[in-house]
Scaffold this motif. Structure first.
Motif, PDB file in Angstrom:
ATOM      1  N   ILE B  91       0.842  -1.202   0.000  1.00 61.52           N
ATOM      2  CA  ILE B  91       0.000   0.000   0.000  1.00 61.52           C
ATOM      3  C   ILE B  91       0.879   1.254   0.000  1.00 61.52           C
ATOM      4  N   VAL B  92       1.858   1.295   0.902  1.00 62.44           N
ATOM      5  CA  VAL B  92       2.682   2.492   1.031  1.00 62.44           C
ATOM      6  C   VAL B  92       3.476   2.743  -0.251  1.00 62.44           C
ATOM      7  N   PHE B  93       4.091   1.693  -0.783  1.00 64.40           N
ATOM      8  CA  PHE B  93       4.908   1.887  -1.978  1.00 64.40           C
ATOM      9  C   PHE B  93       4.074   2.285  -3.173  1.00 64.40           C
ATOM     10  N   SER B  94       2.914   1.651  -3.323  1.00 59.56           N
ATOM     11  CA  SER B  94       2.129   2.006  -4.505  1.00 59.56           C
ATOM     12  C   SER B  94       1.605   3.428  -4.385  1.00 59.56           C
ATOM     13  N   LEU B  95       1.309   3.854  -3.153  1.00 61.35           N
ATOM     14  CA  LEU B  95       0.852   5.239  -2.982  1.00 61.35           C
ATOM     15  C   LEU B  95       1.970   6.225  -3.331  1.00 61.35           C
ATOM     16  N   ILE B  96       3.174   5.935  -2.850  1.00 62.07           N
ATOM     17  CA  ILE B  96       4.304   6.830  -3.143  1.00 62.07           C
ATOM     18  C   ILE B  96       4.557   6.897  -4.650  1.00 62.07           C
ATOM     19  N   ILE B  97       4.580   5.724  -5.280  1.00 61.22           N
ATOM     20  CA  ILE B  97       4.841   5.702  -6.722  1.00 61.22           C
ATOM     21  C   ILE B  97       3.746   6.441  -7.476  1.00 61.22           C
ATOM     22  N   ALA B  98       2.504   6.216  -7.055  1.00 59.94           N
ATOM     23  CA  ALA B  98       1.391   6.878  -7.737  1.00 59.94           C
ATOM     24  C   ALA B  98       1.503   8.391  -7.603  1.00 59.94           C
ATOM     25  N   ILE B  99       1.892   8.860  -6.415  1.00 55.03           N
ATOM     26  CA  ILE B  99       2.020  10.307  -6.218  1.00 55.03           C
ATOM     27  C   ILE B  99       3.129  10.866  -7.114  1.00 55.03           C
ATOM     28  N   MET B 100       4.228  10.132  -7.203  1.00 59.40           N
ATOM     29  CA  MET B 100       5.311  10.601  -8.071  1.00 59.40           C
ATOM     30  C   MET B 100       4.887  10.599  -9.526  1.00 59.40           C
ATOM     31  N   LEU B 101       4.148   9.571  -9.919  1.00 60.99           N
ATOM     32  CA  LEU B 101       3.711   9.486 -11.321  1.00 60.99           C
ATOM     33  C   LEU B 101       2.669  10.537 -11.650  1.00 60.99           C
ATOM     34  N   ASN B 102       1.991  11.026 -10.631  1.00 54.90           N
ATOM     35  CA  ASN B 102       0.939  12.004 -10.865  1.00 54.90           C
ATOM     36  C   ASN B 102       1.503  13.391 -11.170  1.00 54.90           C
ATOM     37  N   HIS B 103       2.770  13.595 -10.829  1.00 54.95           N
ATOM     38  CA  HIS B 103       3.400  14.851 -11.200  1.00 54.95           C
ATOM     39  C   HIS B 103       3.580  14.913 -12.698  1.00 54.95           C
ATOM     40  N   ASN B 104       3.719  16.113 -13.182  1.00 58.25           N
ATOM     41  CA  ASN B 104       3.905  16.264 -14.618  1.00 58.25           C
ATOM     42  C   ASN B 104       5.377  16.068 -14.963  1.00 58.25           C
ATOM     43  N   ILE B 105       5.795  14.822 -15.044  1.00 60.00           N
ATOM     44  CA  ILE B 105       7.195  14.558 -15.320  1.00 60.00           C
ATOM     45  C   ILE B 105       7.373  14.100 -16.752  1.00 60.00           C
ATOM     46  N   ARG B 106       8.590  14.231 -17.223  1.00 57.75           N
ATOM     47  CA  ARG B 106       8.870  13.782 -18.580  1.00 57.75           C
ATOM     48  C   ARG B 106       8.888  12.251 -18.592  1.00 57.75           C
ATOM     49  N   GLY B 107       8.404  11.681 -19.664  1.00 61.57           N
ATOM     50  CA  GLY B 107       8.423  10.226 -19.777  1.00 61.57           C
ATOM     51  C   GLY B 107       7.397   9.556 -18.886  1.00 61.57           C
ATOM     52  N   ARG B 108       6.357  10.307 -18.544  1.00 67.48           N
ATOM     53  CA  ARG B 108       5.349   9.748 -17.662  1.00 67.48           C
ATOM     54  C   ARG B 108       4.706   8.492 -18.261  1.00 67.48           C
ATOM     55  N   ALA B 109       4.466   8.564 -19.559  1.00 68.58           N
ATOM     56  CA  ALA B 109       3.837   7.416 -20.224  1.00 68.58           C
ATOM     57  C   ALA B 109       4.709   6.177 -20.091  1.00 68.58           C
ATOM     58  N   PHE B 110       6.024   6.383 -20.282  1.00 65.90           N
ATOM     59  CA  PHE B 110       6.931   5.244 -20.176  1.00 65.90           C
ATOM     60  C   PHE B 110       6.890   4.653 -18.774  1.00 65.90           C
ATOM     61  N   PHE B 111       6.972   5.534 -17.755  1.00 69.14           N
ATOM     62  CA  PHE B 111       7.001   5.028 -16.384  1.00 69.14           C
ATOM     63  C   PHE B 111       5.710   4.297 -16.038  1.00 69.14           C
ATOM     64  N   ARG B 112       4.595   4.890 -16.470  1.00 71.58           N
ATOM     65  CA  ARG B 112       3.322   4.231 -16.172  1.00 71.58           C
ATOM     66  C   ARG B 112       3.259   2.858 -16.813  1.00 71.58           C
TER      67      ARG B 112
END
Lengths: 329, 289
Positions: B91-112
């Motif tokens: 739960i904790v890790f997926s929440l952290i990763i999801a929050i990071m992925l929710n930022h407008n970062i480059r390569g978001r599609a790749f990471f997702r």
């Protein structure tokens, strides 16, 4: 917005203004890091960004690791495995391991059964789960809440708990050694984690505007037409999500097929994995146990390959889809 | 007029039942009867395998599980231990990763795309094959390279727990795909206006996370908690599942296997009820519900 006749240059500045506002709105919407930290300090923002990228790239490696491992190991010659200087990149590419993997699984022969089971289950689950979810989400009737709780409750029944009576039941009606036990429940909102899919569809349907439905009804649409012609076309995200998850879970499923399918020509592809050595030995006449790992990895990769292809095709819709599928209350 | 309206209401109600009819039928055919029958079977012993003759043995099977069977209880405890350690981590890790992925970062599609990929391997045989080949064993524990001295300082029990966590981490990461997606969906559902207004009031990022993001994510956290629990308990590679299956189909002790299945099932059920009851006050629902 209707354009009012004004001079060209004024129109242009208006357009630029609008673009500026839009980009700002978009920036806020996307929680852009710059906008979040811009007021404080550029440096914090930069350090934070580097930190996020380092973590994400690290984690992405961990997540991609099994795939990288699978592919590189498959491409190794037996000698490369013993060579400690070689970690990732083999000396020469051994493409034949994919071929051995495919042969060992008798891929083409078993593809038919795997595809039939997972394909039909996907169709069944998407149709039935969305249909049932429409009832749970959009129509009020007595006992709805109780039934829905009961439906969610089926999610937690481990298949092992009921497998014995189910097996006997199927045996009585002569369904064993056929794909029916895997496929038919899917058409009744069951199958692998059918309840979860009902839940996903219901959450999405609940978020759709009622006006659409009312308008259609005023125009004389029956409730089935509303479901099929109005609600379903609005839900491609949920359909893509359900299709992919259902496909992957049914394709990889080992437990049910291994219980119900007994004659070897009906085995699914994953069921052939444990028989890899045996079937390779019969095909080639030599002992494969000795240099097995690359071949095993090749077979594992080949086994997952159809899912990879489907995922790559659907990936874009999938990732966007979940974000908009209204899984949120 | 009135009579017609009532009949329309009733017609709608009936339509509701028509829609859920497939589920009711499926439930009755493929779930209810087997469930009841397996409970019945739990109190019996299969005498002749060929013609499936049953002999009533009362509570003997349930007794056997807890008193006579030396494998069951330790296995049960270790399976619960696994779940208790794994679930919060997931739960904790997926929440952290999801929050990071929710930022407008480059390569978001790749990471997702990358973070969802392990779901394709699932928990099936392919995964087993990979774990057997040694994937996951040497990636993180050695990767982080925690010196032995650190473990010595922590004392045996605690260091064991930490070591357990570290060595599980890789495999746990691979199980977070679905949870990350659910969290992402949840994060995107939080109205931006909330953040804007709190920013105007001078809230820091840290405060916003605890006062806005986390409370509004509690329904999703609950959903993920339940999903993770169910997923880990009914996983095909779960040792308890393997044990129940072996008892039924290798040892051909169908009655005993049914009893084991029911003990296990009831345990999960009680556990989930506890999760629901204990989190009821913590979960925040917005809107009319």
């Amino acid at each position: 917005m209707k354009s009012i006749p004004i001079s060209k240059s004024k129109q242009r500045t208006a357009a630029i203004d609008r673009a500026k506002v839009e980009s700002k709105v978009r920036a806020i919407r996307n929680n852009t890091l710059v906008s979040r930290f811009g007021s404080k300090s550029r440096w914090i923002s930069l350090i934070y960004q580097i930190f996020v990228y380092v973590i994400l790239i690290d984690l992405a490696f961990v997540f991609l690791y099994p795939f990288i491992y699978m592919v590189t190991t498959t491409l190794k010659q037996p000698e490369d495995l013993l060579d400690f200087t070689i970690k990732w990149i083999p000396q020469s590419l051994a493409w034949e391991n994919f071929y051995y993997g495919m042969e060992g699984l008798q891929f083409m022969r078993h593809l038919k059964y795997s595809a039939l089971i997972s394909g039909l289950s996907v169709i069944g689950q998407v149709l039935s789960c969305s249909f049932i979810a429409y009832g749970f989400a959009r129509i009020k009737f007595p006992g709805r809440e109780v039934l829905f709780v009961l439906c969610m409750f089926t999610m937690i029944v481990p298949p092992q708990t009921i497998i014995v009576p189910l097996f006997m039941q199927y045996k009585t009606i002569g369904w064993t050694d056929s794909i029916l036990p895997m496929v038919v429940p899917s058409f009744f909102g069951g199958g692998l984690r059918g309840a979860l899919f009902i839940f996903i569809f219901r959450q999405l349907f609940r978020g759709l505007p009622w006006e659409l439905e009312d308008a259609a009804r005023v125009d004389g649409c029956g409730s089935f037409r509303v479901y099929w012609r109005i609600i379903m076309p609005l839900t491609p995200p949920a359909i893509v999500v359900t299709t992919l998850l259902s496909l992957v879970w049914h394709w990889n499923d080992f437990f049910e097929p291994s219980i119900y399918l007994t004659s070897e020509e009906k085995f699914t592809i994953p069921m052939m994995l444990p028989r890899l050595y045996q079937s390779l030995t019969t095909i080639t006449g030599s002992n494969f146990e000795v240099f097995s790992l690359p071949v095993v990895m090749g077979a594992t990769f080949v086994c997952l390959l159809p899912m990879l292809i489907v995922y790559l095709l659907l990936q874009r819709y999938f990732i966007q889809g979940v974000a908009r599928s209204g899984l949120v209350e | 007029m009135r009579g017609r309206k009532l009949s329309l209401e009733r017609k709608k109600m009936l339509a509701g039942y028509v829609y859920i009819a497939p589920w009711v039928i499926g439930f009755a055919l493929f779930m209810l009867y087997p469930l009841v029958y397996s409970l019945y079977l739990g109190f019996h012993e299969v005498v002749g395998v060929g013609n499936f003759q049953l002999r009533s043995v009362g509570w003997e099977n349930f007794n056997k599980a807890f008193v006579l069977d030396t494998n069951f209880v330790p296995l049960f405890i270790s399976v619960i231990q696994d779940a208790v350690i794994n679930t919060p981590l997931i739960i904790v890790f997926s929440l952290i990763i999801a929050i990071m992925l929710n930022h407008n970062i480059r390569g978001r599609a790749f990471f997702r795309a990358a973070f969802f990929l392990p779901v394709l391997i699932g928990s099936g045989l392919a995964m087993q094959q990979l774990l057997y080949a040694g994937v996951g064993r040497d990636t993180l524990v050695n990767g982080i390279g925690v010196p032995d001295e650190v473990f010595l300082y922590m004392g045996p029990t605690f260091s064991q727990i930490v070591f357990d966590m570290l060595s599980r981490l890789t495999v746990i990461f691979w199980k977070t795909g679905v949870q990350i997606l659910l969290f992402l969906a949840g994060l995107q559902g939080i109205p931006v206006s909330l953040y804007e207004s709190s920013r105007c009031d001078g809230a820091t990022e840290w405060e916003m996370f605890w006062k806005i993001t986390l409370p509004l994510m509690t329904p999703i956290i609950l959903l993920n908690l339940v999903y993770t629990c169910v997923d880990s308990f009914t996983d095909i590679n779960n040792r308890m599942m393997v044990y129940i299956k072996d008892t039924a189909f290798t040892k051909i002790e169908m009655g005993y296997s049914s009893a084991l299945g029911w003990i296990y099932f009831l345990f999960i059920f009680v556990l989930l009820i506890l999760v629901f009851v204990s989190t009821r006050r913590l979960v925040v629902y917005t809107g009319e519900k």
